[in-house]
Design a protein around this motif. Structure first.
Motif, PDB file in Angstrom:
ATOM      1  N   ASP A  36      11.081  -5.742  38.221  1.00  0.00           N
ATOM      2  CA  ASP A  36      10.618  -6.189  36.901  1.00  0.00           C
ATOM      3  C   ASP A  36      11.203  -5.318  35.790  1.00  0.00           C
ATOM      4  O   ASP A  36      11.647  -5.832  34.749  1.00  0.00           O
ATOM      5  N   ALA A  37      11.218  -4.012  35.983  1.00  0.00           N
ATOM      6  CA  ALA A  37      11.753  -3.102  34.971  1.00  0.00           C
ATOM      7  C   ALA A  37      13.248  -3.348  34.765  1.00  0.00           C
ATOM      8  O   ALA A  37      13.740  -3.342  33.624  1.00  0.00           O
ATOM      9  N   PHE A  38      13.964  -3.577  35.840  1.00  0.00           N
ATOM     10  CA  PHE A  38      15.398  -3.856  35.781  1.00  0.00           C
ATOM     11  C   PHE A  38      15.668  -5.133  34.991  1.00  0.00           C
ATOM     12  O   PHE A  38      16.535  -5.170  34.101  1.00  0.00           O
ATOM     13  N   LEU A  39      14.910  -6.169  35.277  1.00  0.00           N
ATOM     14  CA  LEU A  39      15.101  -7.453  34.602  1.00  0.00           C
ATOM     15  C   LEU A  39      14.660  -7.384  33.138  1.00  0.00           C
ATOM     16  O   LEU A  39      15.327  -7.936  32.256  1.00  0.00           O
ATOM     17  N   GLU A  40      13.546  -6.734  32.880  1.00  0.00           N
ATOM     18  CA  GLU A  40      13.043  -6.646  31.506  1.00  0.00           C
ATOM     19  C   GLU A  40      14.006  -5.874  30.610  1.00  0.00           C
ATOM     20  O   GLU A  40      14.118  -6.159  29.412  1.00  0.00           O
ATOM     21  N   HIS A  44      20.520  -6.891  34.380  1.00  0.00           N
ATOM     22  CA  HIS A  44      21.164  -7.831  35.307  1.00  0.00           C
ATOM     23  C   HIS A  44      22.257  -8.657  34.641  1.00  0.00           C
ATOM     24  O   HIS A  44      23.009  -9.353  35.327  1.00  0.00           O
ATOM     25  N   GLY A  45      22.375  -8.586  33.329  1.00  0.00           N
ATOM     26  CA  GLY A  45      23.440  -9.317  32.641  1.00  0.00           C
ATOM     27  C   GLY A  45      23.379 -10.818  32.899  1.00  0.00           C
ATOM     28  O   GLY A  45      22.345 -11.452  32.702  1.00  0.00           O
ATOM     29  N   GLN A  46      24.502 -11.380  33.360  1.00  0.00           N
ATOM     30  CA  GLN A  46      24.590 -12.823  33.601  1.00  0.00           C
ATOM     31  C   GLN A  46      24.093 -13.237  34.987  1.00  0.00           C
ATOM     32  O   GLN A  46      24.158 -14.415  35.331  1.00  0.00           O
ATOM     33  N   LEU A  50      18.968 -13.338  39.957  1.00  0.00           N
ATOM     34  CA  LEU A  50      18.061 -12.236  40.257  1.00  0.00           C
ATOM     35  C   LEU A  50      16.668 -12.504  39.685  1.00  0.00           C
ATOM     36  O   LEU A  50      15.656 -12.168  40.298  1.00  0.00           O
ATOM     37  N   GLU A  51      16.645 -13.115  38.510  1.00  0.00           N
ATOM     38  CA  GLU A  51      15.359 -13.459  37.907  1.00  0.00           C
ATOM     39  C   GLU A  51      14.807 -14.749  38.482  1.00  0.00           C
ATOM     40  O   GLU A  51      13.601 -14.859  38.734  1.00  0.00           O
ATOM     41  N   ASP A  52      15.684 -15.721  38.707  1.00  0.00           N
ATOM     42  CA  ASP A  52      15.239 -17.010  39.234  1.00  0.00           C
ATOM     43  C   ASP A  52      14.573 -16.881  40.599  1.00  0.00           C
ATOM     44  O   ASP A  52      13.666 -17.647  40.925  1.00  0.00           O
ATOM     45  N   ARG A  53      15.011 -15.917  41.408  1.00  0.00           N
ATOM     46  CA  ARG A  53      14.494 -15.768  42.773  1.00  0.00           C
ATOM     47  C   ARG A  53      13.708 -14.476  42.968  1.00  0.00           C
ATOM     48  O   ARG A  53      13.557 -13.996  44.079  1.00  0.00           O
ATOM     49  N   LYS A  54      13.208 -13.918  41.880  1.00  0.00           N
ATOM     50  CA  LYS A  54      12.591 -12.596  41.996  1.00  0.00           C
ATOM     51  C   LYS A  54      11.316 -12.630  42.840  1.00  0.00           C
ATOM     52  O   LYS A  54      10.959 -11.617  43.450  1.00  0.00           O
TER      53      LYS A  54
END
Length: 345
Positions: A36-40, A44-46, A50-54
């Motif tokens: 969550d911290a990485f995505l927020e 993750h850029g493009q 990673l977010e769609d399947r988190k």
């Protein structure tokens, strides 16, 4: 079950794996918060997947609730040569060690499937195999299984294998004996953080993919930020700097699989020859290689950035011929490279 685990370990080594460790799917409770911290932070850029399947990547037990054990496998791809030497050859491109021959996805997955079939024959169970492309937190699972630890560069490091190894996993409904998790052995070392050309590590154990050369040359679509292009140097596919400087590589074992040994034409490929590839030639040259996955246009974009950084004006005519390339990103890269080369006159 210990006897079965012992036979499994022996079978894994017979298949070509260099390590076999076991954990539970739920042994990585730290992953959801870190992901969550990485995505927020947008690190993750493009890489939208990673977010769609988190929800799967954050909790392996959700990916397959019936699984009771995760068998983590490692296979060495340690190079026979110093991968940093090519960085000084301005007429050549630097290709990440893992991509200098056959696509590891294919080789590792075939080994995983053979091992999984053996396990089914030994003991009635269900299995699923994964290697890199599925939403599985392989590095945290590797640490939970005692295979290694996630170093300050966020990659897995092993006391036995160093940094140069592929990982894959077999999920199974069997309850196999677990291995003890590995602990961090980085100590005060900062080699991997300090070597990064683009400053992709905001802090130890954190990576901003948007500044990582591996991400920029492989995953990033479209033009790369002009401020970052000079920092790419002659790296045209991936980057090994943070792996290559890890002191634990003194324990690395050379790859047993000859199809991981570098092709002669990919140790230090000539930039001029690579820039001249059309789509058909690109596909033929990189047949069976992971490089083929990014396509000719993105690859030639990278080559043009390397040429722009070379200060070699003998490339100028070739670069100018690509300014009208049908792909706008290639045309943009050619325009930038030509401007750089002419500025060096």
């Amino acid at each position: 079950m210990q006897a079965l685990k012992d036979r499994l370990t022996a079978q894994a080594r017979g298949e070509g794996f260099d390590a076999c460790r076991i954990c539970r799917p739920w042994d990585v409770p730290q992953v959801p918060a870190r992901l969550d911290a990485f995505l927020e932070a947008g690190y993750h850029g493009q890489m939208a997947w990673l977010e769609d399947r988190k929800h799967w990547r954050a909790a392996p037990q959700v990916l397959w609730p019936e699984a009771r054990s995760v068998i983590m496998l490692a296979e060495s791809y340690t190079p026979q040569h110093d991968p940093m030497q090519v960085l000084a050859q301005k007429d050549a491109g630097a290709v990440s060690v893992y991509a200098q021959n056959r696509d590891y996805h294919d080789l590792v997955k075939k080994r995983l499937k053979r091992l999984a079939r053996w396990l089914i024959a030994e003991q009635d169970c269900e299995v699923k195999v994964f290697v890199d492309t599925a939403p599985v937190p392989e590095k945290p699972l590797g640490q939970a299984a005692g295979m290694g630890w996630q170093g300050k560069h966020t990659n897995l490091v092993s006391r036995d294998l160093g940094s140069w190894f592929f990982i894959g996993s077999v999920f199974t409904t069997l309850e196999l004996p677990e291995d003890a998790p590995e602990v961090d052995h980085c100590g005060s070392c900062r080699n991997c953080l300090d070597i990064c050309p683009t400053g992709a590590f905001p802090a130890p154990y954190q990576i901003d993919a948007r500044r990582c050369i591996s991400y920029l040359t492989i995953e990033h679509h479209g033009p790369v930020d002009e401020a970052l292009r000079p920092l790419l140097g002659n790296r045209i596919y991936g980057c090994d700097d943070c792996l290559a400087v890890c002191p634990w590589n003194k324990f690395a074992v050379e790859a047993r699989e000859v199809r991981y040994h570098a092709r002669d034409d990919l140790r230090a490929p000539k930039l001029a020859e690579l820039a001249a590839l059309d789509d058909a030639e690109f596909r033929a040259f990189f047949s069976g290689s992971p490089i083929k996955r990014i396509g000719r246009d993105r690859f030639v974009r990278n080559v043009l950035y390397a040429i722009g950084n070379s200060a070699d004006q003998s490339h100028l005519a070739q670069v100018q011929s690509l300014i009208c390339d049908p792909d706008p990103t290639v045309a943009d890269a050619a325009t930038w490279a030509a401007r750089r080369l002419m500025a060096d006159t």
